[in-house]
Motif scaffolding. Structure first.
Motif, mmCIF file in Angstrom:
data_model
loop_
_atom_site.group_PDB
_atom_site.id
_atom_site.type_symbol
_atom_site.label_atom_id
_atom_site.label_comp_id
_atom_site.label_asym_id
_atom_site.label_seq_id
_atom_site.Cartn_x
_atom_site.Cartn_y
_atom_site.Cartn_z
ATOM 1 N N LYS A 127 -6.106 -9.682 -0.886
ATOM 2 C CA LYS A 127 -6.201 -8.415 -0.177
ATOM 3 C C LYS A 127 -5.815 -8.565 1.299
ATOM 4 N N LYS A 128 -6.091 -9.727 1.875
ATOM 5 C CA LYS A 128 -5.681 -9.973 3.258
ATOM 6 C C LYS A 128 -4.153 -9.964 3.374
ATOM 7 N N LYS A 157 -1.712 -7.384 5.508
ATOM 8 C CA LYS A 157 -0.668 -7.809 6.446
ATOM 9 C C LYS A 157 0.682 -7.206 6.066
ATOM 10 N N PHE A 158 0.962 -7.204 4.768
ATOM 11 C CA PHE A 158 2.246 -6.672 4.309
ATOM 12 C C PHE A 158 2.371 -5.189 4.646
ATOM 13 N N MET A 162 4.690 -0.694 5.545
ATOM 14 C CA MET A 162 4.364 0.684 5.880
ATOM 15 C C MET A 162 4.155 0.909 7.370
ATOM 16 N N HIS A 163 3.817 -0.140 8.124
ATOM 17 C CA HIS A 163 3.598 -0.039 9.565
ATOM 18 C C HIS A 163 2.550 1.015 9.912
ATOM 19 N N LYS A 164 1.503 1.084 9.105
ATOM 20 C CA LYS A 164 0.437 2.044 9.366
ATOM 21 C C LYS A 164 -0.828 1.295 9.765
ATOM 22 N N PRO A 165 -1.573 1.821 10.718
ATOM 23 C CA PRO A 165 -2.780 1.134 11.192
ATOM 24 C C PRO A 165 -3.871 1.103 10.131
ATOM 25 N N CYS A 211 -6.380 -0.688 2.021
ATOM 26 C CA CYS A 211 -6.698 -2.113 1.951
ATOM 27 C C CYS A 211 -7.000 -2.675 3.342
ATOM 28 N N VAL A 212 -8.292 -2.736 3.677
ATOM 29 C CA VAL A 212 -8.735 -3.298 4.951
ATOM 30 C C VAL A 212 -9.958 -4.170 4.692
ATOM 31 N N ASP A 213 -10.367 -4.935 5.693
ATOM 32 C CA ASP A 213 -11.542 -5.798 5.535
ATOM 33 C C ASP A 213 -12.793 -4.947 5.319
#
Length: 322
Positions: free
Chosen positions: A281-282, A286-287, A293-296, A302-304
């Protein structure tokens, strides 16, 4: 994730019936049943046994429904990953080996949370299993079906919302037009109302909780905070708050079942809490944020686990603490 064939589901039925037909005196944490081809391992069997009705499960799993109703499809192909008991009370859900091992590791955090808090929003898990044959292993869990409280009262499901607190790809085409059409049909007491399915961006367009009292809003927000805090401690992400509405004949106020006007009931529960924020998932994070996608982080799902928790809570605060 390996998909279970129908023959495997049929063997699961047989092995689960054997498993829960064994006397109540079982004390072992893990039970293993073997046949000529298959081996079924049931984890934490004695602990789960403290809050299940064995006879009810035996009766319910006599037959599985392999045709997943369109009602439960939120845009993903779930048919090969789910099987419903024929009475719709329980779900057998296929999970990956990684999810199986993760839930095995966090079981006690989950179990004591359920035992300690009768008002827990987490959709209950009643068993964790591994099915082994000559060629491979399959993993699955036995869960409660949140829809069942409506089903037993012969009600009509009106809407389903699957909410993660994320923004990216969390929108349904023509949602608001469908919502307005549905509201008009309900005002005219139409006998048939098309099912409405929505996600996070859709949910922002409606005033869903406006009929909730201030106390009810605060209680629900506190409960969401408690559950998501526990899940963050266990490094869990990708869970959803599912909201189901439907016409009902009778509605008792309860931990997840709320009554609004015009005999409309609401069921609220947290589902899909088997995913750890692991190395895979990490890499996905990053991908999506750097190479694709360059989205925050506040936009992608998918985030921590800590970011997921904070975002999840902030999303519902805008509706429940105004």
């Amino acid at each position: 994730m390996d998909k279970l064939k129908k023959t495997s589901w049929e063997k699961i039925i047989s092995l689960l019936q054997q498993l829960y037909s064994i006397g109540q005196q079982i004390q072992e944490y893990h039970i293993t049943l073997q046949s000529s081809v298959y081996t079924l391992v049931s984890l934490f069997h004695s602990q789960f046994g403290q809050f299940i009705d064995r006879e009810d499960i035996i009766d319910s799993i006599q037959q599985l429904d392999f045709e997943t109703p369109q009602l439960y499809n939120m845009g993903r192909n779930l048919q090969s990953e789910f099987a419903f008991t024929f009475n719709q009370k329980y779900i057998l859900k296929v999970v990956s080996g990684t999810q199986y091992r993760y839930f095995k590791n966090i079981f006690h955090q989950y179990y004591f949370k359920i035992i300690a808090n009768k008002n827990c929003l987490l959709a209950k898990t009643f068993g964790i299993y591994k099915l082994k044959d000559r060629d491979n292993n399959s993993y699955f869990v036995l869960m409660e079906n949140l829809f069942y409280e409506h089903k037993v009262q012969n009600s009509q499901i009106i809407s389903i919302y699957d909410l993660k607190g994320a923004q990216s790809s969390r929108i349904t085409k023509n949602f608001y037009e469908q919502f307005q059409q549905q509201q008009l049909l309900m005002q005219n007491n139409a006998q048939t109302i098309p099912l409405l399915k929505g996600k996070d961006e859709d949910f922002k367009k409606i005033r869903f909780f406006e009929d909730f009292s201030i106390d009810k809003k605060l209680d629900l927000m506190n409960q969401i905070k408690q559950e998501s805090d526990i899940l963050a401690e266990a490094n869990t992400m990708d869970y959803s708050l599912m909201i189901i509405t439907g016409h009902i004949n009778q509605c008792l106020q309860g931990k997840r079942l709320f009554k609004l006007n015009n005999n409309v009931g609401i069921i609220i529960g947290i589902i899909d809490y088997y995913q750890e924020y692991n190395s895979t998932k990490k890499l996905e994070n990053k991908f999506k944020t750097w190479f694709g996608m360059h989205k925050p982080d506040q936009q992608i799902s998918c985030v921590d686990s800590d970011t997921y928790r904070k975002r999840f809570q902030i999303y519902f605060q805008q509706f429940l603490q105004d």
